[in-house]
Design an enzyme around this catalytic site. Sequence first.
Site, PDB file in Angstrom:
ATOM      1  N   TYR A  98       3.321 -29.709  -6.030  1.00 49.85           N
ATOM      2  CA  TYR A  98       3.555 -31.098  -6.439  1.00 49.85           C
ATOM      3  C   TYR A  98       2.238 -31.851  -6.683  1.00 49.85           C
ATOM      4  CZ  TYR A  98       8.413 -31.129  -4.524  1.00 49.85           C
ATOM      5  OH  TYR A  98       9.738 -30.907  -4.250  1.00 49.85           O
TER       6      TYR A  98
ATOM      7  N   ASP B 240       7.098 -35.223   8.391  1.00 50.65           N
ATOM      8  CA  ASP B 240       6.252 -34.083   8.008  1.00 50.65           C
ATOM      9  C   ASP B 240       5.766 -33.269   9.195  1.00 50.65           C
ATOM     10  OD1 ASP B 240       6.572 -35.093   5.508  1.00 50.65           O
ATOM     11  OD2 ASP B 240       4.442 -35.419   5.080  1.00 50.65           O
TER      12      ASP B 240
ATOM     13  N   GLY C 119      -0.859 -25.113  -7.025  1.00 52.14           N
ATOM     14  CA  GLY C 119       0.141 -25.115  -8.093  1.00 52.14           C
ATOM     15  C   GLY C 119       1.390 -25.851  -7.682  1.00 52.14           C
TER      16      GLY C 119
ATOM     17  N   HIS D 294      25.940 -43.178 -24.867  1.00 53.55           N
ATOM     18  CA  HIS D 294      25.165 -42.813 -26.040  1.00 53.55           C
ATOM     19  C   HIS D 294      24.356 -43.987 -26.566  1.00 53.55           C
ATOM     20  CE1 HIS D 294      24.261 -40.392 -29.531  1.00 53.55           C
ATOM     21  NE2 HIS D 294      24.568 -41.420 -30.309  1.00 53.55           N
TER      22      HIS D 294
ATOM     23  N   ALA E  62      -3.079 -42.184  20.175  1.00 54.71           N
ATOM     24  CA  ALA E  62      -2.330 -41.797  21.372  1.00 54.71           C
ATOM     25  C   ALA E  62      -2.433 -40.295  21.603  1.00 54.71           C
ATOM     26  CB  ALA E  62      -0.861 -42.181  21.204  1.00 54.71           C
TER      27      ALA E  62
ATOM     28  N   GLU F 210       0.896 -33.256 -10.310  1.00 56.27           N
ATOM     29  CA  GLU F 210       0.950 -34.717 -10.473  1.00 56.27           C
ATOM     30  C   GLU F 210      -0.455 -35.295 -10.697  1.00 56.27           C
ATOM     31  OE1 GLU F 210       5.063 -35.779  -8.056  1.00 56.27           O
ATOM     32  OE2 GLU F 210       3.167 -36.217  -7.065  1.00 56.27           O
TER      33      GLU F 210
ATOM     34  N   CYS G 279       3.052 -41.248  -2.080  1.00 58.05           N
ATOM     35  CA  CYS G 279       4.046 -41.543  -3.134  1.00 58.05           C
ATOM     36  C   CYS G 279       3.763 -42.823  -3.910  1.00 58.05           C
ATOM     37  CB  CYS G 279       5.433 -41.676  -2.522  1.00 58.05           C
ATOM     38  SG  CYS G 279       5.772 -40.585  -1.147  1.00 58.05           S
TER      39      CYS G 279
ATOM     40  N   GLY H  34      -1.498 -27.710  -0.248  1.00 57.02           N
ATOM     41  CA  GLY H  34      -0.483 -27.888   0.786  1.00 57.02           C
ATOM     42  C   GLY H  34      -0.916 -28.839   1.882  1.00 57.02           C
TER      43      GLY H  34
ATOM     44  N   SER I 215       6.747 -43.444   7.315  1.00 55.08           N
ATOM     45  CA  SER I 215       8.140 -43.680   6.911  1.00 55.08           C
ATOM     46  C   SER I 215       9.135 -43.360   8.030  1.00 55.08           C
ATOM     47  CB  SER I 215       8.477 -42.824   5.695  1.00 55.08           C
ATOM     48  OG  SER I 215       7.567 -43.078   4.652  1.00 55.08           O
TER      49      SER I 215
ATOM     50  N   ALA J 237      11.723 -34.661  -7.220  1.00 50.07           N
ATOM     51  CA  ALA J 237      11.133 -34.912  -8.543  1.00 50.07           C
ATOM     52  C   ALA J 237       9.660 -34.584  -8.494  1.00 50.07           C
ATOM     53  CB  ALA J 237      11.317 -36.373  -8.929  1.00 50.07           C
TER      54      ALA J 237
ATOM     55  N   THR K 176       1.431 -42.009   5.017  1.00 55.52           N
ATOM     56  CA  THR K 176       0.955 -41.366   3.783  1.00 55.52           C
ATOM     57  C   THR K 176       1.659 -41.928   2.552  1.00 55.52           C
ATOM     58  OG1 THR K 176       0.430 -39.332   4.966  1.00 55.52           O
ATOM     59  CG2 THR K 176       0.746 -39.143   2.591  1.00 55.52           C
ATOM     60  N   CYS K 177       2.978 -42.066   2.620  1.00 54.18           N
ATOM     61  CA  CYS K 177       3.745 -42.486   1.440  1.00 54.18           C
ATOM     62  C   CYS K 177       3.216 -43.790   0.858  1.00 54.18           C
ATOM     63  CB  CYS K 177       5.221 -42.627   1.809  1.00 54.18           C
ATOM     64  SG  CYS K 177       6.204 -43.353   0.490  1.00 54.18           S
TER      65      CYS K 177
ATOM     66  N   GLU L  21      23.513 -37.939 -21.335  1.00 52.45           N
ATOM     67  CA  GLU L  21      24.861 -37.644 -21.842  1.00 52.45           C
ATOM     68  C   GLU L  21      25.059 -36.141 -22.045  1.00 52.45           C
ATOM     69  OE1 GLU L  21      25.797 -38.968 -25.939  1.00 52.45           O
ATOM     70  OE2 GLU L  21      23.660 -39.377 -26.166  1.00 52.45           O
TER      71      GLU L  21
ATOM     72  N   LYS M 233       0.397 -42.915  -5.826  1.00 51.20           N
ATOM     73  CA  LYS M 233       0.511 -41.827  -6.812  1.00 51.20           C
ATOM     74  C   LYS M 233       1.335 -42.274  -8.019  1.00 51.20           C
ATOM     75  CE  LYS M 233       3.839 -39.552  -7.033  1.00 51.20           C
ATOM     76  NZ  LYS M 233       4.234 -38.480  -6.138  1.00 51.20           N
TER      77      LYS M 233
HETATM   78  P1  NDP Z   1       2.842 -27.607  -2.107  1.00 54.23           P
HETATM   79  O1  NDP Z   1       3.325 -26.814  -0.956  1.00 54.23           O
HETATM   80  O2  NDP Z   1       3.811 -28.180  -3.048  1.00 54.23           O
HETATM   81  O3  NDP Z   1       1.829 -26.731  -2.946  1.00 54.23           O
HETATM   82  C1  NDP Z   1       0.720 -26.146  -2.352  1.00 54.23           C
HETATM   83  C2  NDP Z   1       0.066 -25.257  -3.375  1.00 54.23           C
HETATM   84  O4  NDP Z   1      -1.155 -24.760  -2.859  1.00 54.23           O
HETATM   85  C3  NDP Z   1       0.926 -24.072  -3.735  1.00 54.23           C
HETATM   86  O5  NDP Z   1       0.825 -23.843  -5.107  1.00 54.23           O
HETATM   87  C4  NDP Z   1       0.293 -22.936  -2.933  1.00 54.23           C
HETATM   88  O6  NDP Z   1       0.426 -21.700  -3.551  1.00 54.23           O
HETATM   89  C5  NDP Z   1      -1.163 -23.360  -2.945  1.00 54.23           C
HETATM   90  N1  NDP Z   1      -1.910 -22.853  -1.800  1.00 54.23           N
HETATM   91  C6  NDP Z   1      -1.559 -22.918  -0.502  1.00 54.23           C
HETATM   92  N2  NDP Z   1      -2.528 -22.372   0.273  1.00 54.23           N
HETATM   93  C7  NDP Z   1      -3.495 -21.964  -0.548  1.00 54.23           C
HETATM   94  C8  NDP Z   1      -4.741 -21.322  -0.345  1.00 54.23           C
HETATM   95  N3  NDP Z   1      -5.165 -20.981   0.869  1.00 54.23           N
HETATM   96  N4  NDP Z   1      -5.486 -21.032  -1.432  1.00 54.23           N
HETATM   97  C9  NDP Z   1      -5.054 -21.346  -2.655  1.00 54.23           C
HETATM   98  N5  NDP Z   1      -3.889 -21.954  -2.919  1.00 54.23           N
HETATM   99  C10 NDP Z   1      -3.119 -22.270  -1.876  1.00 54.23           C
HETATM  100  O7  NDP Z   1       1.889 -28.697  -1.456  1.00 54.23           O
HETATM  101  P2  NDP Z   1       1.269 -30.032  -2.064  1.00 54.23           P
HETATM  102  O8  NDP Z   1      -0.026 -30.200  -1.373  1.00 54.23           O
HETATM  103  O9  NDP Z   1       1.295 -30.002  -3.537  1.00 54.23           O
HETATM  104  O10 NDP Z   1       2.270 -31.112  -1.527  1.00 54.23           O
HETATM  105  C11 NDP Z   1       2.594 -31.154  -0.137  1.00 54.23           C
HETATM  106  C12 NDP Z   1       4.005 -31.582   0.066  1.00 54.23           C
HETATM  107  O11 NDP Z   1       4.099 -32.966  -0.132  1.00 54.23           O
HETATM  108  C13 NDP Z   1       4.995 -30.967  -0.917  1.00 54.23           C
HETATM  109  O12 NDP Z   1       5.481 -29.740  -0.479  1.00 54.23           O
HETATM  110  C14 NDP Z   1       6.058 -32.012  -1.012  1.00 54.23           C
HETATM  111  O13 NDP Z   1       6.999 -31.765  -0.010  1.00 54.23           O
HETATM  112  C15 NDP Z   1       5.311 -33.303  -0.753  1.00 54.23           C
HETATM  113  N6  NDP Z   1       5.056 -34.027  -2.015  1.00 54.23           N
HETATM  114  C16 NDP Z   1       6.116 -34.469  -2.715  1.00 54.23           C
HETATM  115  C17 NDP Z   1       5.952 -35.137  -3.892  1.00 54.23           C
HETATM  116  C18 NDP Z   1       7.132 -35.619  -4.649  1.00 54.23           C
HETATM  117  O14 NDP Z   1       8.212 -35.690  -4.066  1.00 54.23           O
HETATM  118  N7  NDP Z   1       7.021 -35.945  -5.934  1.00 54.23           N
HETATM  119  C19 NDP Z   1       4.617 -35.406  -4.425  1.00 54.23           C
HETATM  120  C20 NDP Z   1       3.561 -34.870  -3.620  1.00 54.23           C
HETATM  121  C21 NDP Z   1       3.783 -34.191  -2.460  1.00 54.23           C
HETATM  122  P3  NDP Z   1       1.795 -20.853  -3.463  1.00 54.23           P
HETATM  123  O15 NDP Z   1       2.747 -21.476  -4.421  1.00 54.23           O
HETATM  124  O16 NDP Z   1       1.368 -19.476  -3.886  1.00 54.23           O
HETATM  125  O17 NDP Z   1       2.251 -20.912  -2.049  1.00 54.23           O
END
Ligand code: NDP
Length: 458
Positions: free
Chosen positions: A176, A301, A174, A433, A112, A180, A46, A260, A13, A339, A40-41, A438, A49
Amino acid sequence: MTDYDLLVIGAGSGGVRAARMAATYGAKVAVVEEYRVGGTCVIRGCVPKKLYVYAARFNDMFDVASSFGWQVDARFDWSTLVANKEREITRLESGYTANLEKPGVEIIKDRAVVTGPNSIHLVGGKRDLTTRYLLIATGAHPFIPHIPGAELGITSNEAFDMEKLPHSILIEGGGYVAVEFATIFAGLGVDTTIVYRGDCILRHFDEDMRRGLEAGLTDRGIRLIYQTNVNSLTQAGNDVMAHFSDGVSAPFGAVMFATGRVSNTRGLGLETAGVELTAGGAIAVDAFSQSSCPSIYAVGDVTGRAQLTPVAIREGWYFAETVFNNNPLAVDHSLIPTAVFSDPEIGAVGLTEAEAATHGDIDVYVARFRPMINTLSTRTERMILKLITEKDGGRVLGCHILGPGAAEMAQLVAVPMGMKASKADFDRAMALHPSAAEELVTFKSPTYIYRNGEKHVG
Ligand code: NDP
């Protein structure tokens, strides 16, 4: 004299937008991409997904359909979804390619490696290119915890194209991606479990959204295991055995890491140009996306600022304005609507209640109600809309929505919030409405307030 004015590494992107804009301003531009155009998107983020989220949501729709008089005999075919998704992303990929080619951007399919402030080496083609400016837009990849048997797990990259749906899945994380994909798999009939090291999903979101979504996921049969990690994976026949940090082991049809994403900076040769990285391994850039090497910029990213497509696009556009249109523009990362396309969906803009309460005196308005689509059925799930304002009807600081249409609402609320709208501005808008939105313009008195950091109800 260099071969190019701009070489972009990565056709995602951010890279595509920067390349197109720079070419439009007359620059000689090439984009080097080793995989598919779109990033990726488009290819494995995105877009697919959201298509899969739509597929999963039919489950909820079928559930309420009978309350509207419909009788539905539904069956789901995974291979149809995968094939149709593939057709759509291929269409988008060719659109992205055409958009690059139209203003004259050359696309080089290769890997590259940076060899200096103004040069790269093409690994496959075994040739060197020189450039006035280099833009790194290589994105990020899923992080996989370093545990024994990690290779038995998958990430979102593989999840889209699994040969068949597993009978059960364990998703670690835990954030996004975890919630999702849990929504997707559960909606498509897979027995789904989330294991998360924290005490509630979506750590950075508003507490009411987190708890509301937690209830929504549980209602849909998704198991949530908190304060637990996966310590190792082993093969168990056709299943993967997950060994948890609390000593429990259980088999799953598949295990997915949603832990992550890590910036794609390794093996890029950035050290040859003196490009500094952040502690997390992302490219450190200033407000204009310029790295510590003056001829090298980075967007998206790989800079680890906000891993979101629209942010990467804006950074790419502003980079082109700054460098090729003599119009220095810095991206404002302070008010990014976001979102989570889970079920229920979350849309959010601005400060959470916990954040706002530390910034001064605030008023909090909360509406909880059954969305109209559920009112003919026995479903009891509530929608939540929350508006956080400065005290006594001042500026709107945060808006958080859980339920149908939350993402669409968050996008639009970002407009008045960006204009520093007050509660009075929201109140002036005529209500539409019957809609859920609203509620945002008809709040009378605060549900509770914070004064000097103390919460007061009533
Ligand atoms: P996130 O950063 O949202 O979540 C990563 C999760 O993994 C967190 O809950 C984190 O825990 C956990 N975690 C990290 N390291 C470890 C580990 N070593 N062991 C166990 N758990 C771990 O990353 P995602 O992969 O879900 O998404 C990546 C990014 O992509 C997002 O931050 C977002 O910016 C983007 N994205 C956006 C979307 C959207 O706009 N709808 C959809 C999908 C992705 P903790 O909370 O404790 O740190």
